[in-house]
Scaffold this motif. Structure first.
Motif, short mmCIF file in Angstrom:
data_model
loop_
_atom_site.label_atom_id
_atom_site.label_comp_id
_atom_site.label_asym_id
_atom_site.label_seq_id
_atom_site.Cartn_x
_atom_site.Cartn_y
_atom_site.Cartn_z
N GLY A 80 -52.38 9.89 22.52
CA GLY A 80 -53.74 10.39 22.73
C GLY A 80 -54.13 11.46 21.72
N ILE A 81 -53.23 12.40 21.46
CA ILE A 81 -53.53 13.46 20.49
C ILE A 81 -53.63 12.90 19.08
CG2 ILE A 81 -52.59 15.55 19.43
CD1 ILE A 81 -51.42 16.26 22.17
N ALA A 82 -52.73 11.99 18.72
CA ALA A 82 -52.77 11.39 17.38
C ALA A 82 -54.08 10.65 17.16
CB ALA A 82 -51.58 10.45 17.20
N ALA A 83 -54.52 9.88 18.15
CA ALA A 83 -55.78 9.13 18.02
C ALA A 83 -56.96 10.08 17.87
CB ALA A 83 -55.97 8.23 19.23
N THR A 84 -56.95 11.19 18.60
CA THR A 84 -58.04 12.16 18.51
C THR A 84 -58.08 12.80 17.13
OG1 THR A 84 -57.87 12.64 20.88
CG2 THR A 84 -59.01 14.26 19.51
N LEU A 85 -56.93 13.15 16.59
CA LEU A 85 -56.87 13.78 15.27
C LEU A 85 -57.34 12.81 14.17
CD1 LEU A 85 -53.49 15.72 15.53
CD2 LEU A 85 -55.79 16.70 15.51
N ILE A 86 -56.92 11.56 14.27
CA ILE A 86 -57.28 10.57 13.23
C ILE A 86 -58.78 10.28 13.28
CG2 ILE A 86 -56.97 8.18 12.49
CD1 ILE A 86 -54.08 8.39 13.56
N ALA A 87 -59.30 10.00 14.48
CA ALA A 87 -60.74 9.72 14.59
C ALA A 87 -61.56 10.97 14.26
CB ALA A 87 -61.06 9.23 16.00
N GLY A 88 -61.03 12.15 14.59
CA GLY A 88 -61.73 13.38 14.24
C GLY A 88 -61.85 13.55 12.75
N ALA A 89 -60.83 13.13 12.01
CA ALA A 89 -60.89 13.21 10.55
C ALA A 89 -61.99 12.31 10.00
CB ALA A 89 -59.54 12.81 9.95
N LEU A 101 -59.17 3.20 10.57
CA LEU A 101 -58.82 2.06 11.41
C LEU A 101 -57.35 1.66 11.21
CD1 LEU A 101 -60.29 0.28 13.45
CD2 LEU A 101 -60.74 -1.35 11.61
N VAL A 102 -56.89 1.69 9.97
CA VAL A 102 -55.49 1.35 9.69
C VAL A 102 -54.55 2.37 10.34
CG1 VAL A 102 -53.76 1.18 7.87
CG2 VAL A 102 -55.99 0.10 7.57
N THR A 211 -59.21 7.29 23.80
CA THR A 211 -58.87 6.57 22.58
C THR A 211 -59.78 5.37 22.38
OG1 THR A 211 -56.55 7.25 22.73
CG2 THR A 211 -57.03 5.31 21.39
N THR A 212 -60.05 4.63 23.44
CA THR A 212 -60.95 3.48 23.36
C THR A 212 -62.34 3.89 22.88
OG1 THR A 212 -59.75 2.35 25.13
CG2 THR A 212 -61.98 1.58 24.66
N ASN A 213 -62.83 5.00 23.42
CA ASN A 213 -64.15 5.50 22.99
C ASN A 213 -64.16 5.81 21.50
OD1 ASN A 213 -65.16 5.34 25.57
ND2 ASN A 213 -64.82 7.50 26.05
N LEU A 214 -63.10 6.46 21.03
CA LEU A 214 -63.05 6.84 19.62
C LEU A 214 -62.93 5.63 18.70
CD1 LEU A 214 -60.64 9.90 19.97
CD2 LEU A 214 -63.06 10.00 19.37
N ILE A 218 -66.88 4.81 17.82
CA ILE A 218 -67.14 5.52 16.56
C ILE A 218 -66.52 4.81 15.36
CG2 ILE A 218 -66.65 7.63 15.26
CD1 ILE A 218 -67.04 9.24 17.73
N THR A 219 -65.21 4.54 15.41
CA THR A 219 -64.51 4.02 14.22
C THR A 219 -65.01 2.64 13.81
OG1 THR A 219 -62.55 5.28 14.87
CG2 THR A 219 -62.27 3.54 13.21
#
Length: 281
Positions: A80-89, A101-102, A211-214, A218-219
Motif C-alpha cells: 500500500g505504501i509503495a503504490a502510494t509513493l509511486i502514484a504520488g510521483a 504503470l510499469v 491502490t485501486t483508486n490510484l 489516476i494512472t
C-alpha cells in the motif's frame, strides 16, 4: 462469493475493494475527461484519506477493536505504501504515466501472486450449492456495478453543476463532497468485516481500495488525458494520505491492534485534513 469459496481474508478484502471502488474510479475518470483535473485528482486523494478514516478509524470505534497478524500487516502495508509513493510521483510530475504503470505492476503482480498465503480462511455457516456460491452472487454483482458506474457519472455532473451555481471551489467538490459520497460503499463493507472480526480483510480492503483508486482513477487515465498542474494543496493531500496510512499501520502493529482510542486518533487526523481543505479554499 469469497466466503462461499473459502477464500483467504486478504483475497476477500481485495474483491470487496475492487467492487466498492467503482464509484471513486468512475467519478475520477468522468471529471478528468471533462477537464476538471482538480476534481478528478481530488476524488481519488480525498477518497483515499477518507477510506483510512472511515474504514479503519470509524470501524474500530464501532466494533471496539480491529486486529491483524503482523506478517499480513507487513505484507499489505508495504504494498500500500509503495503504490502510494509511486502514484504520488506521477501526480507530482516526477514520473511519466507509462513508467508509473510499469513500477506499479512490479509491485502489484507479485502481491497478487502471494496474496493467498496471508489471512485466515472462513467457511459459511451452512453448505452452499454451487449456484448459490457463484452463479447467484455473480448475477447480482454485474447489474449492481453497472448501476454504480452510471450513477457515479451522473453524480459528477450534478455536483459540478451545483458547484458552478453556488461558486463552490472545485477542490471542495472533489476532495470532500464527491470523495465522501463515493466512499460510502467502502466504509459500509469495512464495518461489516470489522464486526465479523475479519481484521485482515479490513486492512486488505482499505489499502487495496486506495491502490485501486490510484491505478485506475489516476494512472491509467493519465495515459490518455492530462492531469493538469500540481497545486500546493495537492502536495499536502499526498503527504497527509501517506501520514494517515503510516499511523494506521503503526496502530495495527501494537499488541492490541487498533482500539477505539486509536480509531479516534485516526478520525481526528481526518478532521485536520478537512479543516485544511476548507481554509485553503
Amino acid at each position: 462469493m469469497g466466503l462461499g469459496l473459502g477464500l483467504p481474508e486478504t483475497v476477500l478484502g481485495l474483491l470487496t475493494a475492487l467492487a466498492a471502488d467503482a464509484p471513486e474510479v468512475s467519478s475520477a475518470i468522468a471529471a478528468l475527461v471533462r477537464g476538471k483535473h482538480d476534481v478528478g485528482i481530488g476524488v481519488v486523494l480525498g477518497s483515499n484519506v477518507f477510506n483510512v478514516a472511515a474504514m479503519i478509524g470509524l470501524s474500530a470505534i464501532l466494533c471496539g477493536r480491529i486486529r491483524i497478524r503482523r506478517q499480513a500487516l507487513a505484507f499489505e502495508g508495504a504494498v500500500g505504501i509503495a503504490a502510494t509513493l509511486i502514484a504520488g510521483a506521477l501526480i507530482l510530475k516526477l514520473l511519466g504515466p507509462w513508467v508509473t504503470l510499469v513500477l506499479l505492476a512490479a509491485v502489484i503482480v507479485p502481491y497478487l501472486a502471494l496474496l493467498g498465503r496471508f489471512g485466515e480462511r472462513h467457511r459459511p455457516d451452512h453448505v452452499l450449492a454451487p449456484g448459490e456460491r457463484v452463479l447467484l452472487p455473480a448475477l447480482m454483482l454485474l447489474p449492481a456495478l453497472a448501476i454504480i458506474v452510471v450513477g457515479s457519472t451522473g453524480m459528477v455532473d450534478s455536483a459540478l453543476n451545483l458547484a458552478d451555481r453556488w461558486s463552490v471551489p472545485d477542490v471542495i467538490v472533489g476532495i470532500l463532497v464527491l470523495a465522501i459520497l463515493t466512499s460510502i460503499p467502502n466504509a459500509f463493507t469495512a464495518a461489516r468485516l470489522a464486526f465479523q472480526r475479519r481484521g485482515s480483510a479490513v486492512v486488505s480492503e482499505t489499502l487495496n481500495s486506495n491502490t485501486t483508486n490510484l491505478v485506475f482513477g489516476i494512472t491509467v487515465p493519465a495515459l490518455f488525458v492530462s492531469l493538469g498542474s500540481t497545486a500546493a494543496l495537492t502536495r499536502f493531500d499526498l503527504g497527509w494520505l501517506l501520514l494517515m496510512t503510516l499511523v494506521a499501520i503503526a496502530l495495527f502493529a501494537r499488541r492490541g491492534g487498533v482500539t477505539r482510542s486509536g480509531g479516534l486518533a485516526i478520525l481526528l487526523l481526518y478532521v485536520v485534513f478537512v479543516a485544511v481543505q476548507i481554509a485553503s479554499s
